[in-house]
Design an enzyme around this catalytic site. Structure first.
Site, PDB file in Angstrom:
ATOM      1  N   SER A 165    -140.245  20.818  49.632  1.00 15.43           N
ATOM      2  CA  SER A 165    -141.597  21.291  49.367  1.00 15.43           C
ATOM      3  C   SER A 165    -142.622  20.250  49.839  1.00 15.43           C
ATOM      4  O   SER A 165    -142.638  19.912  51.019  1.00 15.43           O
ATOM      5  CB  SER A 165    -141.742  21.632  47.877  1.00 15.43           C
ATOM      6  OG  SER A 165    -142.865  22.448  47.642  1.00 15.43           O
ATOM      7  N   ASP A 261    -139.289  33.096  49.149  1.00  9.57           N
ATOM      8  CA  ASP A 261    -140.172  31.938  48.962  1.00  9.57           C
ATOM      9  C   ASP A 261    -141.433  32.162  49.781  1.00  9.57           C
ATOM     10  O   ASP A 261    -141.354  32.478  50.974  1.00  9.57           O
ATOM     11  CB  ASP A 261    -139.446  30.676  49.424  1.00  9.57           C
ATOM     12  CG  ASP A 261    -140.277  29.405  49.290  1.00  9.57           C
ATOM     13  OD1 ASP A 261    -141.396  29.462  48.744  1.00  9.57           O
ATOM     14  OD2 ASP A 261    -139.798  28.355  49.742  1.00  9.57           O
ATOM     15  N   HIS A 291    -137.956  29.343  45.897  1.00 13.34           N
ATOM     16  CA  HIS A 291    -138.431  27.970  46.041  1.00 13.34           C
ATOM     17  C   HIS A 291    -137.799  27.094  44.946  1.00 13.34           C
ATOM     18  O   HIS A 291    -137.637  27.519  43.809  1.00 13.34           O
ATOM     19  CB  HIS A 291    -139.955  27.955  45.896  1.00 13.34           C
ATOM     20  CG  HIS A 291    -140.607  26.719  46.405  1.00 13.34           C
ATOM     21  ND1 HIS A 291    -140.796  26.464  47.743  1.00 13.34           N
ATOM     22  CD2 HIS A 291    -141.120  25.652  45.744  1.00 13.34           C
ATOM     23  CE1 HIS A 291    -141.406  25.306  47.888  1.00 13.34           C
ATOM     24  NE2 HIS A 291    -141.606  24.789  46.686  1.00 13.34           N
TER      25      HIS A 291
END
Length: 332
Positions: A165, A261, A291
């Site tokens: 991320s 995601d 995610h």
């Protein structure tokens, strides 16, 4: 493919807990509250850290005279005192939450399986530290590692960068920065796991998965509002590596994505950008995943499979000091 059934059950519980007030919505919390919530969730969702031969607290000097925390994980040495290759790792959390502890399981798993050392970096968080502080901290950490690798028993010629991320954003940025700055160690590989790379929330995957799939668009925008100073920062390649003018010559990449995601499309877009620039890149999209699934070892077996895939890719890159060219592909 539909959402993985175990994740569907998890999201149903999250929805009920949120609706009844038992679980706070992260973007309605203060940053300090959000950090506690994120770390607590990590403990519940992920497996305990794996035992490794060495865990060491580090302090990294930054350009503004501050020190940031880092943590070294190293397996028992392979061979007769050989210096270990190292992954410089940056955690997720929208530049606002996340910590060394929230990613201890992921980092120890990679260290043990590769095997390699992992230096996990606690870059400074927003809103106390706005853009580009996290980017500068990442660059300073790589420079520090180049200076101190030998004293730590690490091989500065075999350094990879990676993260998930926001940590993947920093890793992609760092691969670009290291290409252009001769004083920095040149990474031999980059691992980008469901990274934010475009700086916007207007792709098809954002529209399809931006609500009800754990990471909501409202939360993404809240993270961005904590970190960014103004709209111009969204267009800066240090925040949105897709916007860099030239991607030629950066380190080969493994891009790990989750199908369900919001950030999935920008991961594929970045893979195409690298491939068009002649950079070897492999894309691995995990079907039915959301995610942050890499840190859900207590929920889905795919977390362990993805960690093993990352370790294998790192091992190959470290063995050759330059990853063999591989075709771009989309894997379900």
């Amino acid at each position: 493919m539909p959402l993985h059934p175990d994740l569907e059950a998890l999201l149903d519980m999250v929805e009920i807990a949120t609706a009844t007030g038992k679980r706070p919505v992260i973007h309605q919390l203060t940053p300090a509250q959000a950090r506690r919530e994120f770390d607590d969730a990590s403990t519940a969702l992920d497996l305990p850290p794996e035992p490794v031969g060495r865990v060491e607290a580090l302090r990294i000097a930054t350009r503004d005279g501050s020190d940031i925390d880092a943590r070294l994980y190293a397996p028992d040495r392979q061979g007769d005192g050989d210096a270990l290759p190292v992954l410089l790792h940056f955690h997720s959390g929208g530049f606002t939450v996340g910590s060394l502890d929230s990613h201890a399981s992921l980092c120890t798993a990679i260290a043990a399986a590769t095997p390699c050392a992992v230096v996990s970096v606690a870059y400074r968080l927003a809103p106390e530290f706005k853009f580009p502080t996290a980017a500068y901290d990442a660059i300073d950490a790589l420079a520090w590692l180049g200076r101190h690798a030998a004293s730590l028993g690490l091989d500065a010629s075999r350094v990879a960068v990676g993260g998930d991320s926001a940590g993947g954003t920093l890793s992609a940025m760092l691969a670009l920065a290291a290409r252009d700055e001769p004083a920095l160690p040149r990474p031999c590989f980059q691992v980008l796991c469901y990274a934010g790379l475009g700086g916007t929330t207007d792709t098809a995957s954002h529209r399809q998965y931006g609500e009800g799939y754990l990471l909501d668009t409202d939360t993404i925008e809240w993270f961005y509002s904590q970190y960014l100073r103004d709209e111009a920062d969204r267009r800066d390649w240090r925040f949105a590596p897709l916007r860099a003018e030239d991607h030629r010559g950066v380190a080969p990449a493994l891009i790990v994505l989750a199908e369900c995601d919001p950030l999935c499309d920008e991961g594929h877009a970045y893979a195409r950008k690298l491939a068009d620039a002649g950079v070897p890149v492999v894309v691995r999209e995990y079907a039915g995943m959301v995610h942050e699934f890499l840190r859900m070892g207590n929920i889905v077996a795919d977390a362990g499979e993805a960690r093993a895939e990352i370790a294998g890719a790192l091992a190959r890159a470290f063995q050759t000091r330059d990853a063999t060219a591989v075709p771009l592909h989309r894997a379900a």
